[in-house]
Design a protein around this motif. Structure first.
Motif, mmCIF file in Angstrom:
data_model
loop_
_atom_site.group_PDB
_atom_site.id
_atom_site.type_symbol
_atom_site.label_atom_id
_atom_site.label_comp_id
_atom_site.label_asym_id
_atom_site.label_seq_id
_atom_site.Cartn_x
_atom_site.Cartn_y
_atom_site.Cartn_z
ATOM 1 N N ASN A 24 0.829 -1.204 0.000
ATOM 2 C CA ASN A 24 0.000 0.000 0.000
ATOM 3 C C ASN A 24 0.867 1.261 0.000
ATOM 4 O O ASN A 24 0.576 2.236 -0.711
ATOM 5 C CB ASN A 24 -0.925 -0.001 1.221
ATOM 6 C CG ASN A 24 -1.763 1.269 1.301
ATOM 7 O OD1 ASN A 24 -2.580 1.544 0.436
ATOM 8 N ND2 ASN A 24 -1.552 2.047 2.368
ATOM 9 N N PHE A 25 1.943 1.242 0.773
ATOM 10 C CA PHE A 25 2.854 2.383 0.840
ATOM 11 C C PHE A 25 3.506 2.626 -0.519
ATOM 12 O O PHE A 25 3.648 3.781 -0.958
ATOM 13 C CB PHE A 25 3.921 2.124 1.903
ATOM 14 C CG PHE A 25 4.959 3.209 2.024
ATOM 15 C CD1 PHE A 25 4.620 4.492 2.423
ATOM 16 C CD2 PHE A 25 6.293 2.939 1.739
ATOM 17 C CE1 PHE A 25 5.580 5.488 2.528
ATOM 18 C CE2 PHE A 25 7.254 3.923 1.848
ATOM 19 C CZ PHE A 25 6.896 5.201 2.241
ATOM 20 N N THR A 26 3.876 1.549 -1.200
ATOM 21 C CA THR A 26 4.483 1.684 -2.526
ATOM 22 C C THR A 26 3.502 2.296 -3.515
ATOM 23 O O THR A 26 3.889 3.094 -4.381
ATOM 24 C CB THR A 26 4.967 0.308 -3.027
ATOM 25 O OG1 THR A 26 5.927 -0.217 -2.097
ATOM 26 C CG2 THR A 26 5.632 0.422 -4.395
ATOM 27 N N GLN A 27 2.230 1.961 -3.407
ATOM 28 C CA GLN A 27 1.215 2.567 -4.265
ATOM 29 C C GLN A 27 1.080 4.069 -3.988
ATOM 30 O O GLN A 27 0.895 4.873 -4.913
ATOM 31 C CB GLN A 27 -0.121 1.861 -4.067
ATOM 32 C CG GLN A 27 -0.138 0.426 -4.572
ATOM 33 C CD GLN A 27 -1.439 -0.293 -4.247
ATOM 34 O OE1 GLN A 27 -2.393 0.318 -3.747
ATOM 35 N NE2 GLN A 27 -1.486 -1.589 -4.516
ATOM 36 N N VAL A 28 1.190 4.439 -2.726
ATOM 37 C CA VAL A 28 1.168 5.856 -2.356
ATOM 38 C C VAL A 28 2.351 6.580 -3.012
ATOM 39 O O VAL A 28 2.201 7.678 -3.572
ATOM 40 C CB VAL A 28 1.222 6.033 -0.820
ATOM 41 C CG1 VAL A 28 1.426 7.499 -0.445
ATOM 42 C CG2 VAL A 28 -0.053 5.495 -0.180
ATOM 43 N N LEU A 29 3.538 5.957 -2.966
ATOM 44 C CA LEU A 29 4.721 6.554 -3.582
ATOM 45 C C LEU A 29 4.567 6.677 -5.090
ATOM 46 O O LEU A 29 4.983 7.678 -5.696
ATOM 47 C CB LEU A 29 5.961 5.712 -3.255
ATOM 48 C CG LEU A 29 6.370 5.617 -1.787
ATOM 49 C CD1 LEU A 29 7.620 4.759 -1.644
ATOM 50 C CD2 LEU A 29 6.606 6.995 -1.189
ATOM 51 N N ASP A 30 3.969 5.675 -5.698
ATOM 52 C CA ASP A 30 3.764 5.702 -7.152
ATOM 53 C C ASP A 30 2.861 6.863 -7.556
ATOM 54 O O ASP A 30 3.137 7.594 -8.526
ATOM 55 C CB ASP A 30 3.155 4.375 -7.595
ATOM 56 C CG ASP A 30 3.355 4.113 -9.083
ATOM 57 O OD1 ASP A 30 4.056 4.907 -9.738
ATOM 58 O OD2 ASP A 30 2.822 3.118 -9.587
ATOM 59 N N ARG A 31 1.789 7.064 -6.809
ATOM 60 C CA ARG A 31 0.890 8.196 -7.092
ATOM 61 C C ARG A 31 1.601 9.525 -6.864
ATOM 62 O O ARG A 31 1.424 10.487 -7.627
ATOM 63 C CB ARG A 31 -0.365 8.108 -6.217
ATOM 64 C CG ARG A 31 -1.328 6.986 -6.597
ATOM 65 C CD ARG A 31 -2.679 7.187 -5.935
ATOM 66 N NE ARG A 31 -2.599 7.133 -4.489
ATOM 67 C CZ ARG A 31 -2.723 6.021 -3.767
ATOM 68 N NH1 ARG A 31 -2.937 4.851 -4.370
ATOM 69 N NH2 ARG A 31 -2.639 6.057 -2.450
ATOM 70 N N MET A 32 2.405 9.584 -5.823
ATOM 71 C CA MET A 32 3.138 10.808 -5.524
ATOM 72 C C MET A 32 4.084 11.166 -6.663
ATOM 73 O O MET A 32 4.185 12.339 -7.066
ATOM 74 C CB MET A 32 3.925 10.633 -4.223
ATOM 75 C CG MET A 32 4.629 11.898 -3.741
ATOM 76 S SD MET A 32 5.621 11.629 -2.242
ATOM 77 C CE MET A 32 7.127 10.990 -2.985
ATOM 78 N N MET A 33 4.777 10.178 -7.211
ATOM 79 C CA MET A 33 5.686 10.420 -8.334
ATOM 80 C C MET A 33 4.935 11.038 -9.503
ATOM 81 O O MET A 33 5.397 12.004 -10.133
ATOM 82 C CB MET A 33 6.347 9.105 -8.758
ATOM 83 C CG MET A 33 7.447 8.631 -7.839
ATOM 84 S SD MET A 33 9.031 9.430 -8.156
ATOM 85 C CE MET A 33 9.578 8.499 -9.591
ATOM 86 N N SER A 34 3.767 10.492 -9.796
ATOM 87 C CA SER A 34 2.973 11.012 -10.922
ATOM 88 C C SER A 34 2.516 12.444 -10.664
ATOM 89 O O SER A 34 2.547 13.299 -11.565
ATOM 90 C CB SER A 34 1.758 10.116 -11.172
ATOM 91 O OG SER A 34 2.158 8.808 -11.546
#
Length: 377
Positions: free
Chosen positions: A115-125
């Protein structure tokens, strides 16, 4: 902060005094330093689930520090730069990312880590357009501050503008801002890509990256845009140690090559461009040479100011980027200083030598040992 979990990801920035204090607390902490070699070695253990958890826990602790330091600096910008619509947008985006990470539980299980990695992925975008937004913020200020704008462009000296404005170095601020941005994107990108392994890569690091191969792709991309802009593109010749390889991030190399080659292709007669590769004991050196007429000595002094460009008005280029699908050849005034930031991020450098009336040589140095720390402001 007992009620913070109720807010989850709805927060768009610092909304309360408590939020402000939380950001201030993290902004006063020191960011960690990481080397490319350490990232490469640690990433090699990514098939070990415990290693992924440790990496996620490091980011969960480290990223709020880096984000908060940038928020604090953005708030302290002088003479209204921090209050422009564009810079306010950037600050609120950093605040939002700060609270998104802070409101995500510490990754102690694989499920939370995912879940944390998904948060990071959205943040990058969400952060993809920060560079263009910052450039727009600078243009807003330069438009309002006539004398300061002329000073930044070298038209008038410091003596003719107020002391508080003259004493502030936008170049140093933007160097810190972008170096921090590059560092965060490297750390986050590395963690995300460890979840999507590719042959020959450890995260975003290519184990045997061949600079000449990356350069060949950048040449094609730069020639394509040059043809769209001018109807013709110069030939580019590569020579020297074109077979050399090292562990590196090809995305960084492509950015540097692409920006520098675009600059070299903007000559009236479009003479051939030369790229020479050399391998030393410590560094890999790459020289990009053109015969496009060169830059004046006064222009050389302003190359790194983020507001100097030889390709027309930045404001018009930004408008074109926002309203036209056609790629922009040049004109943002960020390409060269940002290329130097990318080169310096892991111990390298970028230098420019020019002869007006002849051409320009740009030297790129890559620290091949990979054991120099990333300097985090």
């Amino acid at each position: 902060m007992g009620n913070t979990c109720k807010r989850c990801f709805s927060v768009e920035g610092a909304e309360t005094e408590e939020d402000e204090h939380e950001i201030l607390f993290f902004s006063l902490r020191h960011a960690a330093t990481v080397t490319l070699k350490e990232m490469h070695q640690f990433g090699a253990q990514a098939n070990n689930k415990r290693a992924l958890l440790l990496a996620a826990q490091f980011l969960h602790e480290e990223l709020p520090i880096r984000l908060a330091r940038r928020v604090r600096e953005l708030k302290k910008l002088p003479f209204g730069l921090g209050e422009t619509a564009a810079m306010t947008q950037v600050r609120k985006l950093y605040e939002k990312s700060f609270f998104q990470i802070r409101r995500t539980p510490t990754p102690k299980t694989l499920e939370i880590e995912e879940n944390f990695t998904q948060v990071l992925d959205r943040m990058m975008s969400e952060h993809n357009n920060v560079q263009a937004t910052v450039a727009r913020g600078l243009q807003e200020l330069l438009t309002r501050e006539g004398d300061f704008a002329m000073h930044q462009r070298g038209i008038i000296s410091r003596e003719h503008i107020p002391g508080s404005i003259a004493s502030f170095d936008f170049g140093q601020f933007l160097d810190r801002f972008y170096l921090s941005r590059v560092g965060m994107r490297v750390l986050v990108g590395q963690h995300i890509m460890l979840h999507h392994p590719q042959d020959g890569f450890i995260g975003i690091i290519q184990t045997e990256c061949q600079p000449a191969f990356v350069c060949s792709h950048a040449i094609q991309d730069a020639q394509h845009i040059c043809q769209l802009s001018y109807g013709v593109a110069p030939n580019v010749q590569m020579e020297g140690s074109i077979d050399m390889k090292l562990p590196y991030i090809p995305e960084h190399l492509h950015y540097i090559f692409f920006e520098l080659l675009k600059n070299s292709m903007r000559a009236d007669e479009l003479p051939p461009v030369s790229v020479v590769f050399a391998e030393g004991d410590e560094d890999i050196a790459i020289k990009i040479s053109d015969k496009g007429g060169g830059i004046s000595r006064s222009g050389m002094e302003r190359l790194w100011t983020y507001s100097f460009t030889t390709a027309g008005k930045t404001r018009e280029k930004l408008h074109q980027l926002e309203h036209d699908d056609k790629p922009v050849m040049a004109g943002f005034a960020h390409g060269l200083p940002l290329s130097r930031i990318h080169a310096r991020a892991f111990g390298g450098d970028l230098q420019v030598m020019s002869m007006q009336g002849h051409g320009t040589d740009v030297y790129i140095y890559l620290w091949k040992l990979g054991d120099r720390e990333v300097s985090v402001p």
